[in-house]
Design a protein around this motif. Sequence first.
Motif, short mmCIF file in Angstrom:
data_model
loop_
_atom_site.label_atom_id
_atom_site.label_comp_id
_atom_site.label_asym_id
_atom_site.label_seq_id
_atom_site.Cartn_x
_atom_site.Cartn_y
_atom_site.Cartn_z
N GLY A 132 1.89 -10.14 -6.10
CA GLY A 132 1.00 -10.76 -5.13
C GLY A 132 1.69 -10.92 -3.79
O GLY A 132 2.85 -10.53 -3.61
N PRO A 133 0.96 -11.45 -2.80
CA PRO A 133 -0.34 -12.13 -2.87
C PRO A 133 -1.54 -11.22 -2.61
O PRO A 133 -2.66 -11.70 -2.46
CB PRO A 133 -0.22 -13.17 -1.76
N TYR A 134 -1.30 -9.89 -2.56
CA TYR A 134 -2.36 -8.97 -2.15
C TYR A 134 -3.16 -8.51 -3.36
O TYR A 134 -2.98 -7.39 -3.87
CB TYR A 134 -1.75 -7.79 -1.39
N PHE A 135 -4.04 -9.39 -3.83
CA PHE A 135 -4.78 -9.16 -5.06
C PHE A 135 -6.29 -9.28 -4.85
O PHE A 135 -6.76 -9.88 -3.88
CB PHE A 135 -4.36 -10.17 -6.14
N SER A 136 -7.03 -8.74 -5.82
CA SER A 136 -8.48 -8.93 -5.87
C SER A 136 -8.78 -10.33 -6.35
O SER A 136 -8.23 -10.78 -7.37
CB SER A 136 -9.09 -7.91 -6.84
N ARG A 149 -4.76 -12.79 -0.44
CA ARG A 149 -5.25 -12.25 0.83
C ARG A 149 -4.98 -10.75 0.89
O ARG A 149 -4.36 -10.18 -0.01
CB ARG A 149 -4.56 -12.95 2.00
N ASN A 150 -5.46 -10.11 1.95
CA ASN A 150 -5.24 -8.68 2.17
C ASN A 150 -3.87 -8.46 2.80
O ASN A 150 -3.34 -9.32 3.52
CB ASN A 150 -6.31 -8.11 3.11
N PRO A 151 -3.28 -7.28 2.54
CA PRO A 151 -1.97 -6.99 3.15
C PRO A 151 -2.10 -6.71 4.64
O PRO A 151 -2.99 -5.98 5.07
CB PRO A 151 -1.51 -5.74 2.39
N LEU A 175 -7.87 -3.05 -1.52
CA LEU A 175 -7.96 -3.97 -0.39
C LEU A 175 -7.73 -3.23 0.93
O LEU A 175 -7.01 -2.23 0.99
CB LEU A 175 -6.91 -5.08 -0.52
N GLU A 176 -8.31 -3.76 1.98
CA GLU A 176 -8.09 -3.20 3.31
C GLU A 176 -6.61 -3.27 3.66
O GLU A 176 -5.97 -4.32 3.54
CB GLU A 176 -8.91 -3.98 4.34
N GLY A 177 -6.05 -2.15 4.04
CA GLY A 177 -4.63 -2.09 4.42
C GLY A 177 -3.69 -1.78 3.28
O GLY A 177 -2.49 -1.60 3.49
N ASN A 198 -9.56 -4.69 -8.84
CA ASN A 198 -10.93 -4.39 -9.27
C ASN A 198 -11.35 -2.99 -8.83
O ASN A 198 -12.54 -2.70 -8.70
CB ASN A 198 -11.90 -5.43 -8.68
N ALA A 199 -10.37 -2.11 -8.64
CA ALA A 199 -10.63 -0.78 -8.11
C ALA A 199 -11.41 0.09 -9.09
O ALA A 199 -11.39 -0.14 -10.31
CB ALA A 199 -9.31 -0.10 -7.75
N ILE A 200 -12.07 1.10 -8.55
CA ILE A 200 -12.70 2.13 -9.36
C ILE A 200 -11.84 3.39 -9.28
O ILE A 200 -10.89 3.47 -8.49
CB ILE A 200 -14.15 2.41 -8.90
N TYR A 201 -12.18 4.37 -10.11
CA TYR A 201 -11.35 5.57 -10.25
C TYR A 201 -11.05 6.24 -8.91
O TYR A 201 -9.90 6.62 -8.64
CB TYR A 201 -12.05 6.56 -11.19
#
Length: 396
Positions: A132-136, A149-151, A175-177, A198-201
Amino acid sequence: MDRILIFNAKILTPYRLIDNGSILVENGKIVEVSRGRLPVSECIAIDAKGYYVSPGFIDIHTHGGGGYDFMDGTVEAYLGAARKHACYGTTAMVPTTLTSSLENLRETFEVYKQAKAANKMGAVFLGLHLEGPYFSMEQRGAQDPKYIRNPKREEYEKILSWSDDVVRWSAAPELEGALEFGRFLRERNILPSIGHSNAIYEEVIEAFENGYTHVTHLYSGMSGVRRINAYRYAGVIESAFLIDEMTVEIIADGAHLPASLLKLIYKIKGPQNIALITDSMRAAGMPEGEYILGSLKEGQKVIVEEGVAKLPDRTAFAGSVATADRLVRTMVQLAQVPLMEAVQMITATPARIMKVDDRKGSIAVGKDADLVIFDDDINVHLTMVEGRIVYKGEAL
């Protein structure tokens, strides 16, 4: 005495089992591996009593143990956890943080440096893993949402300016970035890992192309098949299976993943792409009860029961209380994996993932003398770290 001879052992090398074998250790290195007892004088001789001798276990994702958490901000926490895990066969580890304040993170970096220099009687530290902290937010699990938060380049550049000990960093690549972040880490020889995502393929494929070649605790804190506007999309789990070169790590404590999923992961990915991890929190090697996940100042209360740590409302696991021997035992006894391959998943494979396989992860001449002696039930009787005996049970 700098020379140690282990004899009467069933030695697990990368490619075979040597029955009635010997290992000679000098100055912290393996200098000879042989069948039969080596004719060596003037040494400390250890009779392995026919037990197995394997490479030391390598845990690339652990938050603590023995009542200590790496976020406690003390040298004793690092040393105490390293000593406790050594009693269960861990000879090298990657201490792992949780999402936290930047102040707490910087303090952790400073303490880690001191602990690394002082660590003489426990598992060695291979570097830090930032979780972390760059998580869904949807897949945060037990991670504290107030820090997620976002990176942003300015922030992670600042974080890495505080320490050169970071060797891996888990993040959600959708995530953005996050793709730029992955490339940034790779340029600095830091392993970007997909975690709490929570990404998709389609997003995972792009992430893989931008350096995210590893998946943090497969199945835990990540998407499976998702439905978006009535259409199904493969998630991180299926993506890890589809991308042959993607490596994964699993919490093989027998609680996070049932036998069926352990067998599925093993069947698809194979031992060469699976690392066994504890993801252990401070309660590893301790009695059940209430504990704090993360730092004592900023952490969350968890309940340890039935061999696993849970959030107080019991809606999610909160790390594990596993030790490395339990991981191997689970894979052999529950998942019915051959012993040699179970050992590979906690020795050679994590060593390769963390790029320390030139010196660790296998029993071979010239490698560090990181060795574990254990019996048929994977009960550890001796742990050696770089030629130092850091744990010895009564059976030897």
